[in-house]
Design a protein around this motif. Structure first.
Motif, PDB file in Angstrom:
ATOM      1  N   GLN A 122       0.817  -1.208   0.000  1.00 21.36           N
ATOM      2  CA  GLN A 122       0.000   0.000   0.000  1.00 21.36           C
ATOM      3  C   GLN A 122       0.857   1.267   0.000  1.00 21.36           C
ATOM      4  N   SER A 123       2.030   1.196   0.588  1.00 23.97           N
ATOM      5  CA  SER A 123       2.919   2.355   0.657  1.00 23.97           C
ATOM      6  C   SER A 123       3.767   2.510  -0.597  1.00 23.97           C
ATOM      7  N   SER A 124       3.764   1.491  -1.443  1.00 29.43           N
ATOM      8  CA  SER A 124       4.585   1.527  -2.654  1.00 29.43           C
ATOM      9  C   SER A 124       3.835   2.210  -3.788  1.00 29.43           C
ATOM     10  N   SER A 125       4.499   2.308  -4.918  1.00 25.26           N
ATOM     11  CA  SER A 125       3.863   2.876  -6.112  1.00 25.26           C
ATOM     12  C   SER A 125       3.237   1.791  -6.976  1.00 25.26           C
ATOM     13  N   ALA A 126       3.303   0.538  -6.529  1.00 23.94           N
ATOM     14  CA  ALA A 126       2.771  -0.575  -7.314  1.00 23.94           C
ATOM     15  C   ALA A 126       1.249  -0.559  -7.335  1.00 23.94           C
ATOM     16  N   SER A 127       0.687  -0.948  -8.456  1.00 26.50           N
ATOM     17  CA  SER A 127      -0.766  -1.030  -8.602  1.00 26.50           C
ATOM     18  C   SER A 127      -1.275  -2.459  -8.532  1.00 26.50           C
ATOM     19  N   THR A 128      -0.371  -3.426  -8.654  1.00 27.51           N
ATOM     20  CA  THR A 128      -0.741  -4.840  -8.617  1.00 27.51           C
ATOM     21  C   THR A 128       0.349  -5.616  -7.882  1.00 27.51           C
ATOM     22  N   LEU A 129       0.014  -6.817  -7.433  1.00 28.35           N
ATOM     23  CA  LEU A 129       1.043  -7.663  -6.826  1.00 28.35           C
ATOM     24  C   LEU A 129       2.091  -8.077  -7.850  1.00 28.35           C
ATOM     25  N   GLU A 130       1.681  -8.216  -9.113  1.00 28.83           N
ATOM     26  CA  GLU A 130       2.650  -8.530 -10.165  1.00 28.83           C
ATOM     27  C   GLU A 130       3.736  -7.468 -10.221  1.00 28.83           C
ATOM     28  N   GLU A 131       3.343  -6.213 -10.149  1.00 28.67           N
ATOM     29  CA  GLU A 131       4.316  -5.125 -10.174  1.00 28.67           C
ATOM     30  C   GLU A 131       5.124  -5.103  -8.876  1.00 28.67           C
ATOM     31  N   PHE A 132       4.468  -5.302  -7.760  1.00 38.16           N
ATOM     32  CA  PHE A 132       5.126  -5.237  -6.458  1.00 38.16           C
ATOM     33  C   PHE A 132       6.214  -6.304  -6.330  1.00 38.16           C
ATOM     34  N   TYR A 133       5.902  -7.521  -6.812  1.00 36.06           N
ATOM     35  CA  TYR A 133       6.873  -8.605  -6.714  1.00 36.06           C
ATOM     36  C   TYR A 133       7.725  -8.772  -7.965  1.00 36.06           C
ATOM     37  N   GLY A 134       7.520  -7.925  -8.944  1.00 31.67           N
ATOM     38  CA  GLY A 134       8.388  -7.921 -10.115  1.00 31.67           C
ATOM     39  C   GLY A 134       8.278  -9.134 -11.015  1.00 31.67           C
ATOM     40  N   THR A 135       7.102  -9.768 -11.040  1.00 30.16           N
ATOM     41  CA  THR A 135       6.942 -10.964 -11.856  1.00 30.16           C
ATOM     42  C   THR A 135       6.535 -10.651 -13.296  1.00 30.16           C
ATOM     43  N   GLY A 136       6.136  -9.429 -13.561  1.00 33.34           N
ATOM     44  CA  GLY A 136       5.694  -9.056 -14.898  1.00 33.34           C
ATOM     45  C   GLY A 136       4.220  -9.336 -15.111  1.00 33.34           C
ATOM     46  N   PRO A 137       3.626  -8.716 -16.119  1.00 34.88           N
ATOM     47  CA  PRO A 137       2.199  -8.911 -16.413  1.00 34.88           C
ATOM     48  C   PRO A 137       1.895 -10.360 -16.775  1.00 34.88           C
ATOM     49  N   ALA A 138       0.650 -10.772 -16.479  1.00 36.89           N
ATOM     50  CA  ALA A 138       0.208 -12.124 -16.826  1.00 36.89           C
ATOM     51  C   ALA A 138      -1.204 -12.046 -17.379  1.00 36.89           C
ATOM     52  N   PRO A 139      -1.368 -11.371 -18.533  1.00 32.83           N
ATOM     53  CA  PRO A 139      -2.727 -11.161 -19.057  1.00 32.83           C
ATOM     54  C   PRO A 139      -3.371 -12.406 -19.642  1.00 32.83           C
ATOM     55  N   ASP A 140      -2.534 -13.354 -20.109  1.00 30.96           N
ATOM     56  CA  ASP A 140      -3.057 -14.557 -20.752  1.00 30.96           C
ATOM     57  C   ASP A 140      -2.232 -15.768 -20.322  1.00 30.96           C
ATOM     58  N   TYR A 141      -2.819 -16.936 -20.509  1.00 31.61           N
ATOM     59  CA  TYR A 141      -2.091 -18.171 -20.220  1.00 31.61           C
ATOM     60  C   TYR A 141      -0.988 -18.393 -21.257  1.00 31.61           C
ATOM     61  N   GLU A 142       0.113 -18.891 -20.791  1.00 27.34           N
ATOM     62  CA  GLU A 142       1.249 -19.109 -21.684  1.00 27.34           C
ATOM     63  C   GLU A 142       1.079 -20.385 -22.499  1.00 27.34           C
TER      64      GLU A 142
END
Length: 254
Positions: free
Chosen positions: A234-254
């Motif tokens: 909540q204190s970070s600038s991240a908007s998603t857990l993906e951004e917060f943990y640096g895993t990258g977007p996951a919009p679709d199944y690989e």
């Protein structure tokens, strides 16, 4: 910093209201009856390959937390990161208001619900832990109702659902907006988005982040990661857990 909810109508959720909406939301009574009369989809046809069972746990480089192990409170589960094993069942599930969550999450949720109600807010849990087999039926229902493309926007494939971790819950208040985008207008949603981090929960699928999370806006779906992680998020600038943990977007199944 706490983020306020912004309100927008989602025609998709409105159109699906009769059967509910959300990342793996359970079908309503009518839908459940329909499911009993149909075979569940073959789970293998809807899964990406699981991570290797012998793979080393992966940690977020900035925080050092385990985001890979299925039993971790901070496990990252999305369309690029299935549970490993995909049939994972938490060992410490506890009952909470006719649902189940992992022990730590259940205690935190009970405290949060108590404090919400003390503030005069009507709130219930409409969904929490769901097993792999339950998710097979849930996902199959959405595919039958709306086709796979739409189903993948509102429901997780078996083995890819946060609900299977025992760390996610869906809130409701019975005002007619349960499992709909208009839930964001309710006192329950607004209280939770402002205060849930104090109990260890974060809003998992924010508005406007479908290209990152892979799911439509879900103002009712909160994920437990623990108070320290939730408040850091909540204190970070991240908007998603993906951004917060640096895993990258996951919009679709690989």
């Amino acid at each position: 910093m706490n983020r306020g909810l912004t309100i927008s109508a989602l025609p998709l959720c409105a159109a699906l209201f009769l059967t509910g909406c959300g990342e793996g939301s359970e079908p309503g009574p009518q839908a459940s009856a329909e499911l009993m009369a149909t075979e569940s989809a073959d789970p293998a046809s809807a899964q990406a390959s699981p991570q290797g069972a012998d793979a080393e746990p992966r940690t977020d480089s900035s925080s050092g937390v385990d985001i890979t192990s299925a039993g971790s409170l901070t496990v990252m589960v999305n369309k690029h990161n299935p549970l490993d094993p995909q049939s994972y069942v938490p060992a410490d599930l506890q009952e909470i208001e006719s649902h189940q969550l992992r022990a730590e999450a259940a205690g935190a949720a009970q405290n949060m619900l108590r404090d919400m109600r003390a503030d005069g807010i009507d709130v219930t849990i409409t969904s929490a832990y769901r097993s792999y087999d339950t998710q097979v039926s849930t996902y199959d229902h959405w595919v039958q109702q709306n086709g796979q493309v739409t189903a993948d926007r509102v429901s997780a494939r078996p083995g890819f659902s946060e609900h299977q971790t025992g760390l996610a819950l869906d809130l409701a208040d019975g005002t007619g907006c349960d499992l709909q985008a208009c839930f964001a207008d309710t006192e329950a949603a607004q209280w939770a988005v402002e205060n849930a981090d104090q109990y260890g929960f974060v809003l998992r699928f924010p508005e406007g982040q479908e290209s990152v999370t892979g799911y439509t806006y879900e103002p009712w779906h909160f994920r437990y990661v623990g108070p320290d992680q939730a408040q850091a998020y909540q204190s970070s600038s991240a908007s998603t857990l993906e951004e917060f943990y640096g895993t990258g977007p996951a919009p679709d199944y690989e």
